[in-house]
Design a protein around this motif. Structure first.
Motif, PDB file in Angstrom:
ATOM      1  N   ASN A 131       0.823  -1.213   0.000  1.00  0.00           N
ATOM      2  CA  ASN A 131       0.000   0.000   0.000  1.00  0.00           C
ATOM      3  C   ASN A 131       0.857   1.264   0.000  1.00  0.00           C
ATOM      4  O   ASN A 131       0.465   2.284  -0.572  1.00  0.00           O
ATOM      5  N   GLY A 162      -2.541  -1.330   6.678  1.00  0.00           N
ATOM      6  CA  GLY A 162      -1.182  -1.631   7.109  1.00  0.00           C
ATOM      7  C   GLY A 162      -0.734  -0.737   8.240  1.00  0.00           C
ATOM      8  O   GLY A 162      -1.483   0.120   8.728  1.00  0.00           O
ATOM      9  N   VAL A 268      -5.677  -7.659   0.082  1.00  0.00           N
ATOM     10  CA  VAL A 268      -4.707  -8.374   0.917  1.00  0.00           C
ATOM     11  C   VAL A 268      -5.390  -9.527   1.673  1.00  0.00           C
ATOM     12  O   VAL A 268      -4.843 -10.623   1.778  1.00  0.00           O
ATOM     13  N   ILE A 269      -6.599  -9.289   2.171  1.00  0.00           N
ATOM     14  CA  ILE A 269      -7.354 -10.359   2.833  1.00  0.00           C
ATOM     15  C   ILE A 269      -8.245 -11.109   1.847  1.00  0.00           C
ATOM     16  O   ILE A 269      -8.346 -12.335   1.888  1.00  0.00           O
ATOM     17  N   LYS A 295      -0.591 -11.832   2.057  1.00  0.00           N
ATOM     18  CA  LYS A 295      -1.193 -12.948   2.803  1.00  0.00           C
ATOM     19  C   LYS A 295      -1.392 -14.227   1.976  1.00  0.00           C
ATOM     20  O   LYS A 295      -0.506 -15.064   1.891  1.00  0.00           O
TER      21      LYS A 295
END
Ligand code: PMP
Length: 462
Positions: A131, A162, A268-269, A295
């Motif tokens: 990010n 983040g 990211v998730i 991740k």
């Protein structure tokens, strides 16, 4: 100070003491942890969705570590991919006109599997770094396009992007900002599309449009000619698994296009199958200009992150030229990229995304729905294998228990009952490995119900 006998090395007591003395863990109240007799729970090994602690307990990991161990624990193949790459070439950089095979092969693969248009990648080692890279890249891009004043960013409260200074500025977590001189100048926030808490009695779709309009209002307030990008998680994970109404993302996308603001999806998730789609952007109809990944890209076996970049941005970088003064020692780390390739091969070979969409995701939704009649449950929601259970004092008004203690109490009961879930304010959130079986989902929900009963008892409710 009373002296204690020194515990034998590499025993639970020794690890706890050494941890207390020497390790500063993230997001920890040091006084509380260091002062507690109990200390940290020491996790020593894991297999599938099950963790073992140093005292022999077996815990069901309802969080896939930190939303990352998508293919589950104990994958020999990933260890072998790392081992083989380390023997061949453990590390070499991608600076100064060099490259190594794994990041190149992974770049080609990511361009193939991410949504259409995203065909270039900039690597890092964490979601935060990716990010930060977005901030640099967006500003660099607009400068190359002759609009250097487009510098500002819009994102949402409750967002998590983040913990570095720029990514925490993009994020909307007040405790991470207050007292730290954050957000940095140029970072602006609007409300999240969180119908349960912000819905004001509106129909969810109408609420979704209103939440999107806040994005437009903010862009106009700043001046569209000054706004570089809007960034959002398709589903806000660490903010409480906030699943926006269907009306939200198409409207946000229309607004970004209209005002020439880059749209960045932080996956990211949600990336790599979490929602029953390889990327949640596919579910919500988002066509992002940039997408951040981490991740699940390696299922957490080794650190790696990526920023996917659209062809249009990539072409500008290539055609206009000028050095991009940004990068990390570990950008395109060959060992991490080799593990990512092996991890994606597992996701594909085991058909995990379809299984989440058609089998385990619907099963989790069905079992969670059975919790809706529990006296302290206000709402359950999920998409694929990411879900939340709202704890409330009053189901009708959505009023919370005083003191905001319900989530923490329930999380502690879960931990004591060997199921790992997380509390975000008073929501219990979950994101188990994508390999979880239906029987293990039943076990997870049944343990959660027990803990909801215990929490209700603590709170004198139900
Ligand atoms: N973006 C999102 C959506 C996240 O959930 C996280 C971490 N939970 C990050 C970015 C930051 O990733 P990292 O901790 O790897 O820096």
């Amino acid at each position: 100070m009373p002296t204690r006998d020194k515990p034998a090395r590499n025993t639970t007591a020794w690890w706890r003491e050494a941890d207390r003395k020497h390790q500063l863990s993230p997001f920890t109240d040091y006084k509380q942890l260091k002062g507690s007799e109990a200390g940290a729970r020491i996790i020593t090994r894991a297999e599938g969705v099950w963790l073992n602690d140093s005292e022999g307990a077996r815990l069901l990991d309802g969080m896939a570590g930190l939303w990352c161990v998508n293919v589950g624990y104990g994958r020999k193949e990933l260890a072998e991919a790392a081992y083989e790459q380390m023997l061949e070439l453990p590390y070499y950089n991608t600076f100064f006109k060099t490259a190594t095979p794994p990041p190149v092969e992974l770049a080609e693969k990511l361009a193939e599997i991410t949504p259409a248009g995203l065909d270039m990648v900039f690597y890092g080692s964490s979601g935060s770094e990716s990010n930060d890279t977005v901030v640099r890249l967006a500003r660099f891009y607009w400068k190359l396009r002759g609009k250097p004043e487009k510098q500002q960013f819009v994102s949402r409260t409750y967002a998590y992007h983040g913990s570095t200074m720029a990514s925490a500025s993009l994020g909307g977590m007040t405790p991470m900002q207050e007292g730290f001189g954050l957000p940095l100048p140029g970072f602006h926030h609007v409300d999240p599309p969180y119908w349960y808490d912000f819905g004001d009695g509106l129909d969810p779709e109408e609420f979704g449009r209103r939440a999107a309009k806040q994005v437009e209002d903010k862009i106009l307030e700043i001046g569209a000619d000054k706004v570089a990008a809007f960034i959002g998680e398709p589903i806000q994970g660490a903010g409480g698994v906030i699943i926006p109404p269907d009306s939200y993302w198409p409207e946000v996308q229309r607004i970004c296009r209209k005002h020439e603001v880059l749209l960045v999806a932080d996956e990211v998730i949600t990336g790599f199958g979490r929602t029953g789609h390889l990327f949640a952007s596919e579910h919500f109809g988002i066509e992002p200009d940039m997408m951040t990944l981490a991740k699940g890209i390696t299922s957490g076996y080794i650190p790696l992150s990526a920023v996917m970049v659209s062809g249009a941005i990539g072409r500008t970088l290539a055609e206009e030229g000028g050095e991009f003064f940004h990068g990390y020692t570990y950008s395109g780390h060959p060992t991490a990229c080799a593990v990512a390739l092996a991890n994606i091969a597992i996701i594909e070979r085991e058909d995990l995304v379809r299984k989440v969409r058609e089998e385990t995701g619907p099963h989790l939704a069905k079992r969670l729905a059975e919790l809706a009649d529990h006296p302290i449950v206000g709402e359950v929601r999920s998409l694929g294998l990411i879900g939340a259970v709202e704890l409330v004092a009053d189901k009708k008004t959505h009023a919370r228990f005083p003191g905001g203690r319900a989530g923490g109490l329930c999380r502690d009961h879960c931990f004591a009952n060997d199921v790992v879930l997380r509390a975000v304010r008073d929501s219990m959130v979950m994101a188990p490995p994508l390999t979880i079986s239906k029987e293990e989902i039943d076990e997870l929900v049944s343990r959660l119900r027990t803990c909801l009963d215990l929490t209700a008892k603590d709170l004198g409710a139900g």
